[in-house]
Design an enzyme around this catalytic site. Sequence first.
Site, PDB file in Angstrom:
ATOM      1  N   LYS A 244     -28.326   3.272  14.393  1.00 25.09           N
ATOM      2  CA  LYS A 244     -28.544   4.195  13.276  1.00 25.09           C
ATOM      3  C   LYS A 244     -29.689   5.144  13.616  1.00 25.09           C
ATOM      4  O   LYS A 244     -30.634   4.747  14.306  1.00 25.09           O
ATOM      5  CB  LYS A 244     -28.941   3.394  12.022  1.00 25.09           C
ATOM      6  CG  LYS A 244     -27.793   2.684  11.336  1.00 25.09           C
ATOM      7  CD  LYS A 244     -28.249   2.027  10.061  1.00 25.09           C
ATOM      8  CE  LYS A 244     -27.137   1.210   9.417  1.00 25.09           C
ATOM      9  NZ  LYS A 244     -26.038   2.041   8.865  1.00 25.09           N
ATOM     10  N   ARG A 318     -17.528  -5.099   7.761  1.00 28.69           N
ATOM     11  CA  ARG A 318     -16.098  -5.419   7.621  1.00 28.69           C
ATOM     12  C   ARG A 318     -15.668  -6.455   8.656  1.00 28.69           C
ATOM     13  O   ARG A 318     -14.742  -7.228   8.405  1.00 28.69           O
ATOM     14  CB  ARG A 318     -15.269  -4.119   7.717  1.00 28.69           C
ATOM     15  CG  ARG A 318     -15.405  -3.394   9.015  1.00 28.69           C
ATOM     16  CD  ARG A 318     -14.885  -1.962   8.951  1.00 28.69           C
ATOM     17  NE  ARG A 318     -15.800  -1.055   8.259  1.00 28.69           N
ATOM     18  CZ  ARG A 318     -15.555   0.234   8.049  1.00 28.69           C
ATOM     19  NH1 ARG A 318     -14.419   0.785   8.453  1.00 28.69           N
ATOM     20  NH2 ARG A 318     -16.437   0.987   7.429  1.00 28.69           N
TER      21      ARG A 318
HETATM   22  N1  BES Z   1     -24.632  -1.151   5.872  1.00 26.84           N
HETATM   23  C1  BES Z   1     -23.990   0.054   6.146  1.00 26.84           C
HETATM   24  C2  BES Z   1     -23.573   0.832   4.882  1.00 26.84           C
HETATM   25  C3  BES Z   1     -24.718   1.353   4.036  1.00 26.84           C
HETATM   26  C4  BES Z   1     -25.209   2.629   4.244  1.00 26.84           C
HETATM   27  C5  BES Z   1     -25.217   0.598   3.010  1.00 26.84           C
HETATM   28  C6  BES Z   1     -26.248   3.103   3.457  1.00 26.84           C
HETATM   29  C7  BES Z   1     -26.242   1.081   2.210  1.00 26.84           C
HETATM   30  C8  BES Z   1     -26.748   2.336   2.440  1.00 26.84           C
HETATM   31  C9  BES Z   1     -22.717  -0.197   6.944  1.00 26.84           C
HETATM   32  O1  BES Z   1     -22.743  -1.283   7.800  1.00 26.84           O
HETATM   33  C10 BES Z   1     -22.490   1.029   7.773  1.00 26.84           C
HETATM   34  O2  BES Z   1     -23.329   1.332   8.579  1.00 26.84           O
HETATM   35  N2  BES Z   1     -21.378   1.713   7.551  1.00 26.84           N
HETATM   36  C11 BES Z   1     -21.081   2.900   8.241  1.00 26.84           C
HETATM   37  C12 BES Z   1     -19.594   2.905   8.535  1.00 26.84           C
HETATM   38  C13 BES Z   1     -19.171   3.945   9.521  1.00 26.84           C
HETATM   39  C14 BES Z   1     -19.730   3.645  10.883  1.00 26.84           C
HETATM   40  C15 BES Z   1     -17.661   3.965   9.570  1.00 26.84           C
HETATM   41  C16 BES Z   1     -21.467   4.080   7.350  1.00 26.84           C
HETATM   42  O3  BES Z   1     -21.355   3.988   6.135  1.00 26.84           O
HETATM   43  O4  BES Z   1     -21.896   5.097   7.888  1.00 26.84           O
HETATM   44 ZN    ZN Z   2     -23.611  -0.830   9.702  1.00 26.74          ZN
END
Ligand code: BES
Ligand code: ZN
Length: 468
Positions: A244, A318
């Site tokens: 991230k 997921r």
């Molecule tokens: N934990 C995150 C989602 C999230 C983002 C929760 C901001 C709370 C606040 C999840 O694991 C994630 O990173 N999802 C990605 C998915 C993408 C890579 C398809 C996202 O939402 O960007």
């Molecule tokens: Zn994630």
Amino acid sequence: MNIQLLNKTISDTSTDITVAFLTKEKLAEHEQAKILKQAGFVAEQDSTCFLHELGILACGIESKHNDDMRSAASVAIKLLKASNNESASFSVNAKNIQAIIEGLLLGGYEFNDYKSKPKSSKLKDVYLVGDDIDALKDIFQEAIIIAEATCFTRDIVNMIPEDLNPPSFADLAKKLAKENDLECTILDEKELHKEKMGSMLAVGRASIHESKLIHLVYKPKNPKKVVSLIGKGLTYDSGGLSLKPATSMVTMKMDKAGGCAVLGMIKAASELKLDVEIHAFIGAVENMIGGNAYKPDDVLVSRSGTTIEVRNTDAEGRLVLADVLTYAQDKVKADYIFDFATLTGACMVALGQYTTGVMGHSHRLKHDIAKSASESGELTGSLPFNRHLKKLLKSELADISNVSSKPFGGAITAGLFLDNFIQEKNKNKWLHFDIAGSAYTESPWDCNVYGGTGAGVRLMSHFLKNIQ
Ligand code: BES
Ligand code: ZN
Ligand code: ZN
């Protein structure tokens, strides 16, 4: 702070402050209407006027609706805690007592574990004064249990990844099991291998903390129904090798909020002594980087046998849920299967940060949940599945890809990914709750303060209480 229920007849007990909730119409009838008006108070929602000399705190409300009462009680308790008063009284009735208790306990919530000098408050006693105390007693007790379970969830969401990691999450669950007389099973990595949970195991591979699957059971004598609650328990989500950006990583200790919520739910249900058998399953995992990290380009074999092409290691929730959902369905024949997960940033884009996204096949179940949400003061919005979005998860290499090939509808494609792991017989029993926005906040709103909100606990407690 101690909250007590008092009968109006013995309520001549004088407290330092009497709190009055006033609509614009009721303001005119108040005995201090003239002074309040002079002070510029017009009873707008969440506005206040503190008449210290007279021992009155006037709080504006738009209407007597519970959402307005809860919000106003949150404002009131913050002011009272910051003042030098030691006691306050609120007048309550059967309709509004739960919302007022939630306002007091959730709006007045503070998390001070990491402060060297926590703020102290002089406020010791809060009295809820009502006419028919016998009629209020049970609602009072129930409301306290649900609000405290919500605060319990907040407390653990707020813990830092150093203190709350998969093994310590499991210890916390064991402690709750002991206190609330629940059955508790913890699977370590060796057992997860035996159970063929290849998808969940891959996510936690680069962490120094061993992944754990937590299974708690609340079993009353004659349960009306059996409910499985599944929680995403990512104690930290760095994104993994699909790392991230720095600013998005901050707050990712909250990625365990789904797991924390299902712990809060089983705590509430067991203390409310509901006639519902409840299974809480938590996939407790940390998503980190390292030489042994799972990678984009890997193909994972899930517990169900479905192979998954990893195209982004940040879509890890997921992968964990796929295996935990399969495990839960293999082990328990449930009437309802609900999963709670901070699954996608896209859910916030779709619904805003205050609303939980609800997905699933059963319109009836979604309708019942929407009712529980609005009656319990949580916000939910339904995000519809469709067959076109489902096709975006196609993989050329494996059975399915862990991310969609298009950048739109990300909350729904994540829900549809999970749908691949719901057995045919369970399609109408399952709902997915994306709490990415609603589980955590950095600025206060409604009865929520900085940090975990406990999203899902009030909603699910209401639903479980009303199961027939
Ligand atoms: N934990 C995150 C989602 C999230 C983002 C929760 C901001 C709370 C606040 C999840 O694991 C994630 O990173 N999802 C990605 C998915 C993408 C890579 C398809 C996202 O939402 O960007
Ligand atoms: Zn994630
Ligand atoms: Zn995540």
